[in-house]
Motif scaffolding. Structure first.
Motif, mmCIF file in Angstrom:
data_model
loop_
_atom_site.group_PDB
_atom_site.id
_atom_site.type_symbol
_atom_site.label_atom_id
_atom_site.label_comp_id
_atom_site.label_asym_id
_atom_site.label_seq_id
_atom_site.Cartn_x
_atom_site.Cartn_y
_atom_site.Cartn_z
ATOM 1 N N UNK A 317 1.209 -1.598 0.323
ATOM 2 C CA UNK A 317 -0.142 -0.038 0.008
ATOM 3 C C UNK A 317 0.520 1.169 -0.329
ATOM 4 N N UNK A 318 2.056 1.213 -0.084
ATOM 5 C CA UNK A 318 3.386 2.422 -0.057
ATOM 6 C C UNK A 318 2.862 3.017 -1.198
ATOM 7 N N UNK A 319 3.103 4.507 -0.953
ATOM 8 C CA UNK A 319 2.795 6.121 -2.205
ATOM 9 C C UNK A 319 4.347 5.377 -2.781
ATOM 10 N N UNK A 323 9.742 7.208 -6.720
ATOM 11 C CA UNK A 323 10.607 6.851 -6.438
ATOM 12 C C UNK A 323 11.247 6.200 -5.175
ATOM 13 N N UNK A 324 10.905 7.500 -4.409
ATOM 14 C CA UNK A 324 10.342 7.382 -2.915
ATOM 15 C C UNK A 324 9.208 7.091 -2.166
ATOM 16 N N UNK A 325 8.806 5.897 -1.031
ATOM 17 C CA UNK A 325 8.177 5.386 -0.740
ATOM 18 C C UNK A 325 7.735 5.685 0.131
ATOM 19 N N UNK A 326 6.183 6.220 -0.093
ATOM 20 C CA UNK A 326 5.726 7.553 1.548
ATOM 21 C C UNK A 326 4.311 6.478 2.046
ATOM 22 N N UNK A 327 4.352 6.585 3.300
ATOM 23 C CA UNK A 327 3.731 5.927 3.938
ATOM 24 C C UNK A 327 1.787 6.812 3.842
ATOM 25 N N UNK A 328 1.057 6.140 3.875
ATOM 26 C CA UNK A 328 -0.173 6.823 3.670
ATOM 27 C C UNK A 328 -0.423 6.873 5.332
ATOM 28 N N UNK A 329 -0.050 5.908 5.948
ATOM 29 C CA UNK A 329 -0.229 5.855 7.759
ATOM 30 C C UNK A 329 0.001 7.151 8.035
ATOM 31 N N UNK A 330 1.872 7.513 7.873
ATOM 32 C CA UNK A 330 1.769 8.437 8.446
ATOM 33 C C UNK A 330 1.527 10.205 8.075
ATOM 34 N N UNK A 331 1.039 9.685 6.691
ATOM 35 C CA UNK A 331 0.818 11.020 6.289
ATOM 36 C C UNK A 331 -0.489 11.472 7.090
ATOM 37 N N UNK A 332 -1.739 9.686 7.155
ATOM 38 C CA UNK A 332 -2.790 10.316 7.363
ATOM 39 C C UNK A 332 -2.865 10.436 8.983
ATOM 40 N N UNK A 333 -1.445 10.535 9.548
ATOM 41 C CA UNK A 333 -0.859 10.858 11.068
ATOM 42 C C UNK A 333 -0.576 11.858 11.880
ATOM 43 N N UNK A 334 0.125 12.370 10.550
ATOM 44 C CA UNK A 334 -0.145 13.860 10.539
ATOM 45 C C UNK A 334 -1.235 14.655 10.243
ATOM 46 N N UNK A 335 -2.025 14.670 9.443
ATOM 47 C CA UNK A 335 -2.679 15.419 9.053
ATOM 48 C C UNK A 335 -4.044 15.768 10.300
ATOM 49 N N UNK A 336 -4.111 14.349 11.053
ATOM 50 C CA UNK A 336 -5.014 13.853 12.023
ATOM 51 C C UNK A 336 -4.481 15.197 13.534
ATOM 52 N N UNK A 337 -3.112 14.728 12.805
ATOM 53 C CA UNK A 337 -2.628 15.723 14.202
ATOM 54 C C UNK A 337 -2.628 17.079 14.381
ATOM 55 N N UNK A 338 -3.045 18.078 13.383
ATOM 56 C CA UNK A 338 -3.584 19.484 13.394
ATOM 57 C C UNK A 338 -4.709 19.413 14.006
ATOM 58 N N UNK A 339 -5.432 18.698 14.390
ATOM 59 C CA UNK A 339 -6.475 18.926 15.027
ATOM 60 C C UNK A 339 -7.722 19.846 13.671
ATOM 61 N N UNK A 345 -8.343 9.980 4.823
ATOM 62 C CA UNK A 345 -8.554 8.967 3.664
ATOM 63 C C UNK A 345 -7.177 9.322 2.822
ATOM 64 N N UNK A 346 -5.337 8.172 3.374
ATOM 65 C CA UNK A 346 -5.229 8.868 1.889
ATOM 66 C C UNK A 346 -4.599 7.437 0.983
ATOM 67 N N UNK A 347 -4.294 7.969 -0.008
ATOM 68 C CA UNK A 347 -4.229 7.231 -1.483
ATOM 69 C C UNK A 347 -3.265 7.985 -1.759
ATOM 70 N N UNK A 348 -2.629 6.826 -3.580
ATOM 71 C CA UNK A 348 -1.672 7.265 -4.358
ATOM 72 C C UNK A 348 -2.984 6.937 -5.609
#
Length: 401
Positions: A317-319, A323-339, A345-348
């Motif tokens: 499920x990595x995006x 050439x760089x592998x991006x974690x959807x879970x990491x991006x989702x956590x960062x977005x939710x962390x803004x409050x 839902x993050x996807x490629x």
């Protein structure tokens, strides 16, 4: 064992150039002096890219019998779910194909095997410097740039940004070079025209699919064959296209590296057997098959009669962003962390630029519709630039309610 290999490299090439950086030349003996000036450490070490200190910190960890964790110069320090096992000397912290960041543990013998397989297959030598334009914190750059330097005396020329004119100036400081890059870089350099006179002995592309039209255009206009390279963080290099003419099938990524065996699992995925296969993860999952020299990849494909590996898809499920592998879970956590949002839902999604391969799309709830600009601004402080979504959608149907 790794530090002893470094000492052998030092003995052979002490007064020779190791790193070309910002107009300066750093010799192998200069690296050794910098390492010996540092006090001993008794825990895993972080090595940040961006300067020659990156290599000094790697060698320091190996000198003191510790694992090293390479990361980007501005990245947050990774948090492992467990300590590296005894004998671990390298921790690759990456989303990998699964899309969930975790640590991959490798010991001395596994690290050395990866380097030997790549150096021998690609015929890398100390007479041909590597151009360092890809991230050395990622598996591709670490295996193709860092390990040949420290274990085989193959010098590198550090380039801070892959802009065509900067790359051109770096290349022309040498009579011939090896250039490991990603497709988006090859496309930009081709469009700029710098490849026509570039002193490139070996051109390598990895990290994302290399388009046939780009490979053919570079070959036709510059007489340069770009060689596909395929690997995984869990086992290092897997396959290399050693042909001298452009491919005719886009899915073909090459034949197995020397001393690497690739077979097909029952579900169509590749199984890799190699001395470079990692020991395990800091956060193993039930579906993992990694260890004892065997890795079941998350990539699907087929193997031709002549051993050519054709990659047709992945179960991960990595995006893959240029050439760089991006974690959807990491991006989702960062977005939710803004409050500012209640759910995301993050996807490629496919990129209109073939060399970028994918772009990041985020779907968020309606509560953030009036604060989207603020949300984007906050993310620039929480994520790397390539991890920030390029596409945004507002959806009023909150599945969390």
């Amino acid at each position: 064992m790794l530090y002893l290999r470094w000492l052998e490299t030092l003995h052979r090439f002490a007064d020779q150039p190791a790193i070309f950086h910002d107009g300066d030349t750093i010799r192998f003996c200069d690296l050794a002096s910098a390492v010996e000036a540092l006090p001993r450490i008794d825990s895993p070490a972080i090595a940040r890219t961006g300067s020659p200190e990156f290599f000094v910190n790697i060698l320091r960890a190996w000198r003191d019998g510790q694992a090293v964790i390479p990361i980007e110069k501005d990245a947050a320090e990774p948090v492992l779910k467990c300590l590296p096992p005894i004998g671990c000397r390298l921790v690759k912290h990456t989303p990998g194909a699964s899309g969930i960041p975790r640590g991959i543990f490798l010991n001395d013998a596994q690290v050395i095997a990866d380097a030997e397989q790549i150096v021998e297959t690609m015929s890398l030598t100390p007479d041909l410097p590597n151009l360092a334009v890809v991230s050395m914190a990622h598996s591709y750059g670490f295996s193709n740039l860092v390990l040949p330097l420290l274990l085989f005396g193959v010098p590198i020329h550090l380039v801070s940004v892959p802009f065509p004119r900067i790359v051109e100036a770096a290349m022309h400081r040498h009579s011939a070079m090896v250039v490991p890059a990603v497709p988006s870089m090859w496309r930009a350099w081709h469009r700029s025209g710098i490849l026509r006179t570039a002193p490139i002995h070996l051109a390598i592309s990895a990290g994302a699919p290399l388009a046939l039209d780009l490979e053919q255009a570079v070959f036709s206009e510059a007489g340069l064959k770009i060689h596909n390279f395929y690997g995984a963080s869990e086992c290092g290099g897997i396959a290399f296209d050693d042909s001298e003419t452009p491919r005719t099938h886009a899915a073909m990524v090459g034949r197995p590296l020397r001393r690497v065996q690739v077979s097909m699992a029952a579900d169509g995925r590749f199984t890799v057997n190699s001395a470079a296969v990692a020991t395990g993860y800091d956060d193993p999952r039930p579906d993992d098959q990694l260890g004892a020299g065997t890795y079941l990849t998350r990539d699907r494909g087929l193997i031709g009669e002549n051993g050519e590996i054709h990659l047709t898809g992945t179960t991960g499920s990595a995006i893959n962003v240029a050439g760089r592998k991006v974690s959807p879970a990491k991006v989702e956590a960062a977005i939710l962390g803004t409050g500012l949002v209640e759910w995301v839902k993050v996807s490629g999604v496919p990129s209109p630029d073939a060399e970028r391969f994918e772009e990041i799309s985020a779907t968020i709830d309606q509560t953030a519709s009036d604060s989207l600009d603020r949300l984007k601004s906050m993310l620039t402080e929480r994520l790397q630039s390539w991890e920030v979504p390029r596409h945004w959608k507002i959806d009023g149907s909150n599945p969390m309610k």
